[in-house]
Design an enzyme around this catalytic site. Structure first.
Site, short mmCIF file in Angstrom:
data_model
loop_
_atom_site.label_atom_id
_atom_site.label_comp_id
_atom_site.label_asym_id
_atom_site.label_seq_id
_atom_site.Cartn_x
_atom_site.Cartn_y
_atom_site.Cartn_z
N GLU A 167 44.75 61.29 -21.57
CA GLU A 167 45.18 60.30 -22.56
C GLU A 167 43.99 59.53 -23.11
O GLU A 167 43.95 59.18 -24.30
CB GLU A 167 46.19 59.33 -21.94
CG GLU A 167 47.50 59.95 -21.48
CD GLU A 167 48.45 60.24 -22.64
OE1 GLU A 167 48.10 59.96 -23.80
OE2 GLU A 167 49.55 60.75 -22.36
N GLU B 210 52.95 67.64 -27.22
CA GLU B 210 53.77 66.45 -27.02
C GLU B 210 54.93 66.73 -26.07
O GLU B 210 55.29 65.87 -25.26
CB GLU B 210 54.29 65.92 -28.36
CG GLU B 210 53.21 65.37 -29.29
CD GLU B 210 52.61 64.06 -28.81
OE1 GLU B 210 53.00 63.54 -27.75
OE2 GLU B 210 51.74 63.53 -29.52
N GLU C 117 49.68 56.03 -29.16
CA GLU C 117 49.18 56.82 -28.04
C GLU C 117 48.10 56.06 -27.25
O GLU C 117 47.97 56.26 -26.05
CB GLU C 117 48.60 58.14 -28.56
CG GLU C 117 49.63 59.16 -29.01
CD GLU C 117 50.22 59.95 -27.85
OE1 GLU C 117 49.54 60.05 -26.80
OE2 GLU C 117 51.34 60.46 -28.00
N TRP D 106 56.21 48.18 -26.90
CA TRP D 106 55.76 47.70 -25.59
C TRP D 106 54.23 47.67 -25.56
O TRP D 106 53.57 48.38 -26.31
CB TRP D 106 56.29 48.59 -24.47
CG TRP D 106 55.85 50.03 -24.52
CD1 TRP D 106 56.52 51.07 -25.10
CD2 TRP D 106 54.64 50.58 -23.97
NE1 TRP D 106 55.81 52.24 -24.94
CE2 TRP D 106 54.65 51.97 -24.26
CE3 TRP D 106 53.56 50.06 -23.28
CZ2 TRP D 106 53.62 52.84 -23.86
CZ3 TRP D 106 52.52 50.92 -22.88
CH2 TRP D 106 52.57 52.28 -23.17
N HIS E 242 57.25 61.29 -30.30
CA HIS E 242 56.20 61.96 -31.06
C HIS E 242 56.45 63.47 -31.16
O HIS E 242 56.19 64.09 -32.19
CB HIS E 242 54.84 61.71 -30.40
CG HIS E 242 54.44 60.26 -30.43
ND1 HIS E 242 53.51 59.73 -29.58
CD2 HIS E 242 54.87 59.24 -31.22
CE1 HIS E 242 53.35 58.44 -29.84
NE2 HIS E 242 54.18 58.11 -30.82
N THR F 266 53.47 66.85 -22.52
CA THR F 266 53.18 65.54 -21.95
C THR F 266 54.47 64.78 -21.63
O THR F 266 54.52 64.03 -20.66
CB THR F 266 52.31 64.70 -22.90
OG1 THR F 266 52.89 64.68 -24.21
CG2 THR F 266 50.90 65.27 -23.01
N ASP G 91 57.75 57.72 -25.20
CA ASP G 91 56.90 57.76 -26.38
C ASP G 91 56.56 59.19 -26.77
O ASP G 91 56.61 59.58 -27.94
CB ASP G 91 55.58 57.02 -26.10
CG ASP G 91 55.59 55.60 -26.63
OD1 ASP G 91 56.66 55.11 -27.01
OD2 ASP G 91 54.51 54.97 -26.64
N GLU G 92 56.18 59.99 -25.77
CA GLU G 92 55.79 61.37 -26.04
C GLU G 92 56.96 62.16 -26.62
O GLU G 92 56.78 63.01 -27.50
CB GLU G 92 55.30 62.05 -24.75
CG GLU G 92 54.14 61.37 -24.04
CD GLU G 92 52.82 61.47 -24.79
OE1 GLU G 92 52.80 61.91 -25.96
OE2 GLU G 92 51.79 61.09 -24.21
N HIS H 156 48.87 54.47 -23.89
CA HIS H 156 49.17 55.28 -22.70
C HIS H 156 48.01 55.29 -21.72
O HIS H 156 48.17 54.97 -20.53
CB HIS H 156 49.52 56.71 -23.11
CG HIS H 156 50.69 56.80 -24.04
ND1 HIS H 156 51.06 57.99 -24.66
CD2 HIS H 156 51.56 55.86 -24.49
CE1 HIS H 156 52.12 57.75 -25.43
NE2 HIS H 156 52.43 56.48 -25.34
#
Length: 396
Positions: A137, A228, A175, A94, A264, A231, A260-261, A178
């Protein structure tokens, strides 16, 4: 981006400034270029405008032995098979533009108006926390620099093809979206003072980050695993609240970042899990080491030019509205104790067993602190002005 709610209380500390003492006689070409903005003589007398707003303890560097460094070289193939597979391709990823009005669309102004109308219904305290998350971020360059200082996994040339270097660069690339997305949303919302926010980001990048992992990947990967997950929890809670306030698009934004976090987190957690398998004693000591220091949060040194306790106030606001709390901190610790089977580790040295006992006892201690923090938050009625929302007062 997350907050250490266990260390909210700080004292007023001295401010540290560095001074340029030596005047530099620039060449004519430099003078010609620079006078577009200011006088070179003035620049040579300026103080460097960054400061540490909290005491930064002397750092330990390069604490890992050559034998341990070799272990990470040995784990290269494992990392390629188990960590790199978690990355998404750029074409399947995305992008921030997927979530905000398209300026090339004829419907741009209508969508922007609708977006701003919905944002008007969201309270200031939420925006304070969302801004703090975004600034955290945006300090990504600092995090990449620190991760690339870890012994045994450095990207020495900037384009190395070993799995550790590939992961770090690709992680950074993922990252970076974000902060970019949250920044664009906040700008378009019309609810926040973007210049105050931009100043805070610049101050934070100039101040750096007091992570305390000693260029040691054992410590560094424990730290990033914790971060991670923190977040993931924090962005997940901002998504939940955005939905509650009726901003479905913002809920999608925060939820996507949280996803996403989580991915990760899985990567860093796998690395520590493998280290426990290969070298349980050293890994146990690293876990205990980081918990003794407390997991200091990436934005702990944030400053906006006005509030010396800005991070503490931001953290208190997050605690107040339930985005990231002392309970979350303890939940994360318990999660990793269980995930890495810390209580069941065998074959540890006497020092390793002592570290094991220390870590396994921490949740009980933190739960007691959690009860006090909850009561303090419930009873608190103080307000603090935040430059991010044009100096308006927010409950903390």
């Amino acid at each position: 981006m997350a907050l250490n709610q266990l260390t909210l209380t700080t004292v007023q500390l001295p401010k540290f400034h560095s001074v340029i003492n030596k005047k530099v006689r620039p060449s004519r070409s430099v003078v010609a270029a620079s006078t577009i903005y200011t006088n070179v003589e003035e620049v040579s007398n300026l103080k460097i405008p960054y400061k540490h707003i909290k005491t930064v303890e002397k750092q330990v560097n390069n604490s890992m032995s050559p034998e341990k460094i070799e272990l990470f070289n040995h784990l290269g193939n494992w990392a390629e098979d188990n960590i790199l597979v978690l990355l998404n391709t750029v074409e399947k990823s995305w992008q921030p533009q997927d979530f905000i009005p398209d300026p090339n669309s004829e419907e741009f102004m209508d969508r922007l108006k609708e977006m701003r109308e919905v944002a008007q219904e969201i309270p200031d305290d939420y925006f304070v926390v969302l801004v703090g998350d975004m600034i955290t971020e945006e300090a990504l360059p600092t995090y990449q620099k620190l991760m690339n200082s870890l012994q045994g996994i450095k990207d020495e040339t900037g384009v190395m093809n070993n799995p550790w270097a590939i992961w770090l660069r690709a992680w950074t690339a993922e990252e970076s979206r974000h902060g970019d997305l949250l920044n664009k949303y906040l700008y378009l919302s019309g609810r926040v003072d973007m210049k105050a926010i931009e100043k805070t980001t610049q101050y934070l990048l100039g101040a750096g980050m007091d992570c305390k992992f000693e260029n040691n990947p054992y410590l560094g990967y424990v730290y990033t695993s914790f971060q991670e997950r923190a977040t993931f929890v924090s962005h997940g809670n901002t998504a939940r609240l955005a939905k509650k306030y009726g901003d479905i698009q913002l809920a999608k934004i925060c939820g996507t970042i949280a996803s996403d976090e989580k991915r990760h987190e899985i990567g860093y957690t796998r690395i520590v899990e493998k280290l426990f398998e290969m070298d349980p004693d050293t890994t146990m000591l690293a876990f205990a080491n980081m918990m003794k220091k407390n997991i200091s949060m990436p934005a702990e040194l944030m400053y906006d030019g006005q509030d010396d306790k800005l991070f503490d106030h931001y953290a208190a606001a997050a605690q107040k509205i339930g985005v990231y709390t002392t309970k979350d901190y303890t939940d994360i610790l318990e999660f990793f104790i269980d995930k890495w089977n810390v209580e069941k580790l065998n074959g540890l040295s006497p020092v390793g067993r002592k570290a094991q006992e220390f870590v396994c006892e921490l949740p009980k201690r933190f739960r007691r602190l959690e009860e006090r923090a909850h009561k303090k938050t419930k009873d608190a009625s103080s307000t603090v002005p935040f430059s991010w929302v044009f100096g308006r007062n927010v409950k903390v």
